[in-house]
Write a protein that holds these residues in place. Sequence first.
Motif, short mmCIF file in Angstrom:
data_model
loop_
_atom_site.label_atom_id
_atom_site.label_comp_id
_atom_site.label_asym_id
_atom_site.label_seq_id
_atom_site.Cartn_x
_atom_site.Cartn_y
_atom_site.Cartn_z
N SER A 197 -16.63 2.98 4.40
CA SER A 197 -16.52 1.78 4.33
C SER A 197 -15.36 1.10 4.98
O SER A 197 -14.07 1.69 5.11
N SER A 198 -15.54 -0.15 5.58
CA SER A 198 -14.46 -0.59 6.38
C SER A 198 -13.05 -0.87 5.61
O SER A 198 -11.98 -0.70 5.87
N ARG A 199 -13.39 -1.35 4.28
CA ARG A 199 -12.44 -1.57 3.23
C ARG A 199 -11.56 -0.27 2.98
O ARG A 199 -10.21 -0.22 2.86
N GLY A 200 -12.13 0.78 2.81
CA GLY A 200 -11.31 2.00 2.67
C GLY A 200 -10.71 2.40 3.92
O GLY A 200 -9.61 3.00 3.69
N ARG A 201 -11.63 2.46 5.18
CA ARG A 201 -10.56 2.64 6.24
C ARG A 201 -9.18 1.70 6.42
O ARG A 201 -8.19 2.67 6.63
N LEU A 202 -9.38 0.27 5.95
CA LEU A 202 -8.02 -0.30 6.22
C LEU A 202 -7.14 -0.09 5.18
O LEU A 202 -5.97 0.17 5.42
N LYS A 203 -7.53 0.40 3.74
CA LYS A 203 -6.44 0.92 2.79
C LYS A 203 -5.94 2.19 3.35
O LYS A 203 -4.71 2.08 3.17
N ALA A 204 -6.65 2.85 3.97
CA ALA A 204 -6.04 4.51 4.37
C ALA A 204 -4.86 3.91 5.32
O ALA A 204 -3.74 4.60 5.51
N PHE A 205 -5.38 3.14 6.35
CA PHE A 205 -4.57 2.90 7.60
C PHE A 205 -3.37 2.17 7.04
O PHE A 205 -2.08 2.34 7.67
N GLY A 206 -3.52 1.28 6.15
CA GLY A 206 -2.56 0.53 5.59
C GLY A 206 -1.32 1.41 4.84
O GLY A 206 -0.15 1.00 4.96
N HIS B 208 -8.64 11.37 12.31
CA HIS B 208 -9.96 11.89 12.25
C HIS B 208 -10.62 11.64 10.84
O HIS B 208 -11.86 11.51 10.53
N ALA B 209 -9.77 11.78 9.67
CA ALA B 209 -10.24 11.78 8.39
C ALA B 209 -10.50 10.34 7.85
O ALA B 209 -11.59 9.99 7.15
N VAL B 210 -9.79 9.25 8.56
CA VAL B 210 -10.17 8.09 8.04
C VAL B 210 -11.34 7.53 8.73
O VAL B 210 -12.03 6.66 8.21
#
Length: 318
Positions: free
Chosen positions: A234-243, A227-229
């Motif tokens: 930014s898509s880059r920020g989402r990918l970093k968080a999921f990573g 939910h937070a992600v």
Amino acid sequence: MKGDNQSFLGDLPKDFILLGVSDRPWLELPLFVVLLVSYILAMLGNIAIILVSWLDPQLHSPMYIFLGHLSFLDLCYTTTTVPQMLVNMGSSRKTISYGGCTVQYAIFHWLGCTECIVLAAMALDRYVAICEPLRYAIIMHRPLCQQLVAVAWLSGFGNSLVQVVLTVQLPFCGQQVLNNFFCEVPAMIKLSCADTTMNDATLTVLVAFFVLVPLALILLSYGFIAHAVLKIQSSRGRLKAFGTCSSHLVVVSLFYLPAIYMYLQPPSSYSQDQGKFISLFYSIITPTLNPFIYTLRNKNVKGALRRRLSRTWRFCRR
């Protein structure tokens, strides 16, 4: 009948026969090689993570405290079972003593339960890191991490103690043959010639608590994380968080899926032939893969390993 029964109150069985793949002799050699290679890789990988987590100052954060304990658990997990399996596969006498069997399933269940709670603590750490980043250092302070680890180890020991006390009282009649690679509580219950209703119920309740409750906490944590992600622009920020969470999710899946299949059904009704190969998977394959999953997908661990290897190489060249 009393003369045949060997129980906690009477004569104990001297040893148990572990069938393994005796019914498939063509499998013994390739399986021996796979187990030996996997055990060596598990030892090297988990020892490497323990050492870098301990020696590298950049890996003294809560996440790596938990990761160090997870690697230590996997190291003990494999050492509890694999050497005995290798010895049995290399000889015609595939036995384990009654005392050795009891110690094996006691330690195995202790470590397994402890790992469930450590994985839940790691999910909590990821939740705080992503959902409460500004308060991360305040919430996930070192004493709290040490308390969570202590709770994990003590809870695992308590679960194992209850299982051992109930299992050693079971009578075993006739030939003690376990259709497994090593001693586990469900296989012991299946072998007993007594009424095992109490053992079945206790095992189901304890496993449901120590497996499903941590799993529910993990899923809840990742629900909040997702939910937070998704709120990140930014898509880059989402990918970093999921990573940052992907390695933990893979490890959780590898650990929980076989454990749920094995233990959340009555021990008296599960298929031993299928069960022994699933046991083999989570006792050796999962602990072997875990350090490589974290190393390949974690820049901090890869960087720490490179720095440690570089220092070792420079020291050796002197």
